[in-house]
Write a protein that holds these residues in place. Structure first.
Motif, PDB file in Angstrom:
ATOM      1  N   ILE A   1      -0.468 -24.316  -9.188  1.00 20.45           N
ATOM      2  CA  ILE A   1      -1.436 -23.221  -9.005  1.00 20.45           C
ATOM      3  C   ILE A   1      -1.013 -22.171  -7.991  1.00 20.45           C
ATOM      4  O   ILE A   1      -1.647 -21.132  -7.888  1.00 20.45           O
ATOM      5  CB  ILE A   1      -2.820 -23.760  -8.605  1.00 20.45           C
ATOM      6  N   ILE A   2       0.060 -22.412  -7.237  1.00 22.63           N
ATOM      7  CA  ILE A   2       0.353 -21.500  -6.132  1.00 22.63           C
ATOM      8  C   ILE A   2       0.707 -20.093  -6.587  1.00 22.63           C
ATOM      9  O   ILE A   2       0.559 -19.133  -5.830  1.00 22.63           O
ATOM     10  CB  ILE A   2       1.462 -22.058  -5.203  1.00 22.63           C
ATOM     11  N   SER A   3       1.163 -19.959  -7.832  1.00 29.81           N
ATOM     12  CA  SER A   3       1.491 -18.622  -8.352  1.00 29.81           C
ATOM     13  C   SER A   3       0.341 -17.981  -9.107  1.00 29.81           C
ATOM     14  O   SER A   3       0.430 -16.833  -9.525  1.00 29.81           O
ATOM     15  CB  SER A   3       2.703 -18.706  -9.299  1.00 29.81           C
ATOM     16  N   GLU A   4      -0.741 -18.738  -9.301  1.00 25.26           N
ATOM     17  CA  GLU A   4      -1.780 -18.306 -10.241  1.00 25.26           C
ATOM     18  C   GLU A   4      -3.103 -18.040  -9.532  1.00 25.26           C
ATOM     19  O   GLU A   4      -4.171 -18.468  -9.976  1.00 25.26           O
ATOM     20  CB  GLU A   4      -1.940 -19.367 -11.330  1.00 25.26           C
ATOM     21  N   GLY A   5      -3.035 -17.297  -8.435  1.00 22.65           N
ATOM     22  CA  GLY A   5      -4.207 -17.075  -7.608  1.00 22.65           C
ATOM     23  C   GLY A   5      -5.336 -16.343  -8.295  1.00 22.65           C
ATOM     24  O   GLY A   5      -6.512 -16.537  -7.961  1.00 22.65           O
ATOM     25  N   GLU A   6      -5.023 -15.489  -9.254  1.00 24.40           N
ATOM     26  CA  GLU A   6      -6.059 -14.716  -9.928  1.00 24.40           C
ATOM     27  C   GLU A   6      -6.529 -15.384 -11.216  1.00 24.40           C
ATOM     28  O   GLU A   6      -7.514 -14.958 -11.816  1.00 24.40           O
ATOM     29  CB  GLU A   6      -5.542 -13.302 -10.239  1.00 24.40           C
ATOM     30  N   GLN A   7      -5.827 -16.405 -11.647  1.00 20.93           N
ATOM     31  CA  GLN A   7      -6.218 -17.089 -12.878  1.00 20.93           C
ATOM     32  C   GLN A   7      -7.414 -17.994 -12.609  1.00 20.93           C
ATOM     33  O   GLN A   7      -7.528 -18.616 -11.552  1.00 20.93           O
ATOM     34  CB  GLN A   7      -5.054 -17.921 -13.428  1.00 20.93           C
ATOM     35  N   LEU A   8      -8.315 -18.092 -13.582  1.00 15.42           N
ATOM     36  CA  LEU A   8      -9.494 -18.943 -13.459  1.00 15.42           C
ATOM     37  C   LEU A   8      -9.472 -19.934 -14.607  1.00 15.42           C
ATOM     38  O   LEU A   8      -9.502 -19.551 -15.777  1.00 15.42           O
ATOM     39  CB  LEU A   8     -10.766 -18.091 -13.494  1.00 15.42           C
TER      40      LEU A   8
ATOM     41  N   GLN B   1       7.548 -26.237 -12.376  1.00 12.71           N
ATOM     42  CA  GLN B   1       8.595 -25.260 -12.079  1.00 12.71           C
ATOM     43  C   GLN B   1       8.552 -24.106 -13.080  1.00 12.71           C
ATOM     44  O   GLN B   1       9.022 -23.000 -12.788  1.00 12.71           O
ATOM     45  CB  GLN B   1       9.987 -25.927 -12.078  1.00 12.71           C
ATOM     46  N   GLN B   2       7.951 -24.341 -14.253  1.00 11.26           N
ATOM     47  CA  GLN B   2       7.833 -23.284 -15.267  1.00 11.26           C
ATOM     48  C   GLN B   2       6.740 -22.272 -14.924  1.00 11.26           C
ATOM     49  O   GLN B   2       6.665 -21.208 -15.534  1.00 11.26           O
ATOM     50  CB  GLN B   2       7.530 -23.909 -16.639  1.00 11.26           C
ATOM     51  N   ARG B   3       5.889 -22.605 -13.948  1.00 13.53           N
ATOM     52  CA  ARG B   3       4.735 -21.759 -13.631  1.00 13.53           C
ATOM     53  C   ARG B   3       4.946 -20.923 -12.368  1.00 13.53           C
ATOM     54  O   ARG B   3       4.049 -20.208 -11.941  1.00 13.53           O
ATOM     55  CB  ARG B   3       3.489 -22.645 -13.484  1.00 13.53           C
ATOM     56  N   ILE B   4       6.131 -21.028 -11.790  1.00 13.53           N
ATOM     57  CA  ILE B   4       6.409 -20.293 -10.550  1.00 13.53           C
ATOM     58  C   ILE B   4       6.735 -18.834 -10.860  1.00 13.53           C
ATOM     59  O   ILE B   4       7.530 -18.534 -11.754  1.00 13.53           O
ATOM     60  CB  ILE B   4       7.584 -20.943  -9.789  1.00 13.53           C
ATOM     61  N   THR B   5       6.109 -17.939 -10.107  1.00 11.93           N
ATOM     62  CA  THR B   5       6.403 -16.504 -10.212  1.00 11.93           C
ATOM     63  C   THR B   5       6.584 -15.940  -8.804  1.00 11.93           C
ATOM     64  O   THR B   5       6.424 -16.645  -7.806  1.00 11.93           O
ATOM     65  CB  THR B   5       5.254 -15.746 -10.906  1.00 11.93           C
ATOM     66  N   LYS B   6       6.854 -14.664  -8.750  1.00 10.20           N
ATOM     67  CA  LYS B   6       7.029 -13.998  -7.461  1.00 10.20           C
ATOM     68  C   LYS B   6       5.750 -13.983  -6.640  1.00 10.20           C
ATOM     69  O   LYS B   6       5.777 -13.646  -5.453  1.00 10.20           O
ATOM     70  CB  LYS B   6       7.526 -12.568  -7.677  1.00 10.20           C
ATOM     71  N   ASN B   7       4.626 -14.343  -7.236  1.00  6.73           N
ATOM     72  CA  ASN B   7       3.347 -14.343  -6.531  1.00  6.73           C
ATOM     73  C   ASN B   7       3.129 -15.579  -5.679  1.00  6.73           C
ATOM     74  O   ASN B   7       2.140 -15.655  -4.941  1.00  6.73           O
ATOM     75  CB  ASN B   7       2.196 -14.220  -7.539  1.00  6.73           C
ATOM     76  N   ALA B   8       4.016 -16.556  -5.774  1.00  3.86           N
ATOM     77  CA  ALA B   8       3.866 -17.779  -4.984  1.00  3.86           C
ATOM     78  C   ALA B   8       4.056 -17.481  -3.497  1.00  3.86           C
ATOM     79  O   ALA B   8       4.830 -16.588  -3.123  1.00  3.86           O
ATOM     80  CB  ALA B   8       4.872 -18.834  -5.438  1.00  3.86           C
ATOM     81  N   PRO B   9       3.367 -18.215  -2.616  1.00  5.84           N
ATOM     82  CA  PRO B   9       3.591 -18.066  -1.178  1.00  5.84           C
ATOM     83  C   PRO B   9       4.834 -18.836  -0.756  1.00  5.84           C
ATOM     84  O   PRO B   9       5.457 -19.540  -1.563  1.00  5.84           O
ATOM     85  CB  PRO B   9       2.342 -18.715  -0.586  1.00  5.84           C
ATOM     86  N   GLU B  10       5.197 -18.724   0.502  1.00  8.00           N
ATOM     87  CA  GLU B  10       6.319 -19.515   1.011  1.00  8.00           C
ATOM     88  C   GLU B  10       5.979 -20.999   0.942  1.00  8.00           C
ATOM     89  O   GLU B  10       4.820 -21.406   1.091  1.00  8.00           O
ATOM     90  CB  GLU B  10       6.670 -19.103   2.435  1.00  8.00           C
ATOM     91  N   VAL B  11       7.015 -21.816   0.705  1.00  9.84           N
ATOM     92  CA  VAL B  11       6.831 -23.244   0.457  1.00  9.84           C
ATOM     93  C   VAL B  11       7.753 -24.056   1.358  1.00  9.84           C
ATOM     94  O   VAL B  11       8.928 -23.702   1.559  1.00  9.84           O
ATOM     95  CB  VAL B  11       7.114 -23.582  -1.024  1.00  9.84           C
TER      96      VAL B  11
END
Length: 303
Positions: free
Chosen positions: A159-166, A222-232
């Motif tokens: 979910i870390i890349s999907e902040g706007e998804q509901l 790993q397939q759901r990671i985008t540039k929108n993810a925070p630092e990890v």
């Protein structure tokens, strides 16, 4: 949910994630089940399952500094361990003023509609709920982190890349906020559900037996990671017998391809599920201090 009842946070306060029955959960599911799996009289190893009312339990430090961590322990998506990957971590970071919330989330194979999405749905809701109440709880809305261990590392990294998804139909104003955490800490996470590196029990609990190739790929985080993810921040042991180190490596590579900064520590020894108390004096016992230093460097934790 945002009323006066929870205005003052106290350790042990349990805050429901949802205002009523969570989306997709049967009303007649019954009570949660808590078990002690330790065979040592003076050492408890508590776990919980059959969760119909997911919640956040507050661990409030003596001197809060405004930073918050939502801590999601693992358990292979069949249970949630409560201490080694939960309370222990909260107590350690609490020394430095971090307000922690221990997350109990719904498990996918316990009769919920769309079971494969309910853990992620609850993780998103947890971030949104803390953010919605941040000012009233004395927290900074832009210093909220998500910690996930083992299978909960899969949930968190999904979910870390999907902040706007509901993942659910909106139930209130909380669902209008971003679910993107401001940082993520992952301990020996399950990441891929694809062979040969999958943790098969987690995959089976999440997707069922015989899940198709496309579904397995879709739910490999790993397939759901985008540039929108925070630092990890990633920590694991090379000798992990349950979740191969390749899982974290695949996630690190995905973050790097997306241009997201990450820090990964792979220790020679430590096995799986070491948390804090089970590091047994090995070098892996230094991971909390490394994580604290990282949090300072990325501007989340004050000096």
């Amino acid at each position: 949910m945002t009323g006066d009842a929870f205005e003052r946070l106290t350790t042990g306060l349990e805050i429901p994630l949802w205002p009523s029955v969570p989306p997709g959960t049967p009303r007649d599911m019954g009570q949660r089940v808590v078990q002690n799996s330790s065979d040592v009289v003076f050492f408890h190893h508590m776990s919980v399952s059959h969760i119909s009312r997911p919640s956040l339990m507050v661990i409030r430090p003596e001197k809060p500094n405004g930073m918050a961590m939502i801590i999601a322990p693992g358990g292979g998506y069949s249970r949630i361990t409560l201490e080694v990957e939960g309370r222990d971590i909260a107590d350690w970071f609490g020394q430095f003023g971090v307000t922690c919330f221990l997350l109990t989330y719904r498990l996918p194979s316990e009769g919920h509609e769309n079971g494969k999405d309910v853990p992620m749905m609850d993780a998103q809701r947890a971030v949104r709920l803390v953010r919605a109440n941040a000012s009233r709880w004395g927290l900074d809305a832009d210093r909220i982190g998500l910690v996930g261990a083992s299978a909960a590392g899969h949930m968190a990294s999904s979910i870390i890349s999907e902040g706007e998804q509901l993942l659910n139909a909106p139930v209130d104003e909380v669902d209008g906020l971003s679910a993107r955490p401001d940082f993520a800490i992952l301990l020996y996470p399950v990441v891929t559900l694809e062979d040969p590196f999958a943790h098969v029990d987690s995959r089976t609990c999440l997707l069922g037996k015989g899940a198709g190739e496309e579904l397995v790929r879709q739910y490999s985080s790993q397939q759901r990671i985008t540039k929108n993810a925070p630092e990890v921040f990633l920590v694991l042991a090379d000798d992990d017998p349950a979740v191969p180190a390749d899982n974290s490596i695949l996630l690190y590579q995905a973050l790097r391809r997306a241009g997201v900064k990450a820090e990964m520590h792979i220790f020679r020894d430590g096995g799986h599920g070491f948390g804090i108390r089970a590091t047994n004096g090995l070098p892996v016992s230094g991971w909390p201090a490394l994580c604290r230093a990282w949090l300072k460097r990325i501007g989340m934790l004050e000096e």
